[in-house]
Design a protein around this motif. Sequence first.
Motif, PDB file in Angstrom:
ATOM      1  N   ARG A   1     -48.869  19.162  36.445  1.00 16.17           N
ATOM      2  CA  ARG A   1     -48.134  20.250  35.796  1.00 16.17           C
ATOM      3  C   ARG A   1     -48.723  21.607  36.208  1.00 16.17           C
ATOM      4  O   ARG A   1     -47.991  22.565  36.442  1.00 16.17           O
TER       5      ARG A   1
ATOM      6  N   ARG B   1     -50.779  13.930  46.114  1.00 10.30           N
ATOM      7  CA  ARG B   1     -51.360  12.858  45.299  1.00 10.30           C
ATOM      8  C   ARG B   1     -52.794  12.561  45.748  1.00 10.30           C
ATOM      9  O   ARG B   1     -53.680  12.333  44.933  1.00 10.30           O
TER      10      ARG B   1
ATOM     11  N   ARG C   1     -39.405  12.198  22.358  1.00 16.20           N
ATOM     12  CA  ARG C   1     -39.439  13.495  23.048  1.00 16.20           C
ATOM     13  C   ARG C   1     -38.604  14.540  22.309  1.00 16.20           C
ATOM     14  O   ARG C   1     -38.972  15.700  22.190  1.00 16.20           O
TER      15      ARG C   1
ATOM     16  N   ASP D   1     -40.174   8.962  38.997  1.00  9.53           N
ATOM     17  CA  ASP D   1     -41.535   8.428  38.937  1.00  9.53           C
ATOM     18  C   ASP D   1     -41.575   6.951  39.368  1.00  9.53           C
ATOM     19  O   ASP D   1     -42.517   6.507  40.013  1.00  9.53           O
TER      20      ASP D   1
END
Length: 228
Positions: free
Chosen positions: A44, A113, A161, A186
């Motif tokens: 993030r 990553r 959420r 994802d």
Amino acid sequence: MDASPSSKLIIAIDGPAGAGKSTIASRLARKLGYVNLESGAMYRALALKAIEWDVSFDDEAALRKLAEGARIVLEPTIGGNRVLLDGKDVSARIRDRDVTEAASRVSVHPAVRAWMVARQQEMGKDGGVVMEGRDIGTEVFPHADLKIFLDADPVVREQRRLDQNRIKGPPPQSIAAELRERDLRDRTRAASPLVAAADAVMIDSTNLAEDDVLRRIEELAEAKVGAG
Ligand code: CDP
């Protein structure tokens, strides 16, 4: 439970958004006297930097460079991680919807990553850590002492959420749609897709209270400490 310094485990908690990872990881870490590291917060933070510097989410080389020049610090606190980006507290900003969407896009790139995984390995190598994310048990710590894959029914995850976002009040359908889209990205990306490690303990939190999930993981951790 009182873990002695010689039995400081590496505990990996992976799973999709809304399964309850962050809350469980933070409560578990507190109980064990461990630190809780939210790997997602690092993606993030990089995503926020890409937004601020106007770097395309599709430009892998530029994103890797951006990561290399970024100072991303996770400071575990009782309520979760305080996140510093280049010395600035971005803990709240990185939870905004634009950063959430961007995080899932910058995290598809292998070069990004690889940089993140190396940092995360440094941060957790001495144990006494609960690290949560998507690839902790598969890539970051394939030899973690305990691996949990925390999942829940998509409808329940969406509802959780929604409850978390109630104060800000974006339209419910769009929150649910964004979560589904991020989930799919994802799970289907080529590099380190969200998947349970072969030796992970699967916990479905759909019908479980948070306390029950926590108790179950604590028991598993205790057994590992006892065995070590
Ligand atoms: O809190 P939530 O589960 O919604 O998201 P997060 O854990 O903060 O992660 C944000 C995004 O970062 C995810 O949608 C993933 O795309 C990415 N991520 C990842 O690829 N690998 C990780 N270990 C953690 C997060």
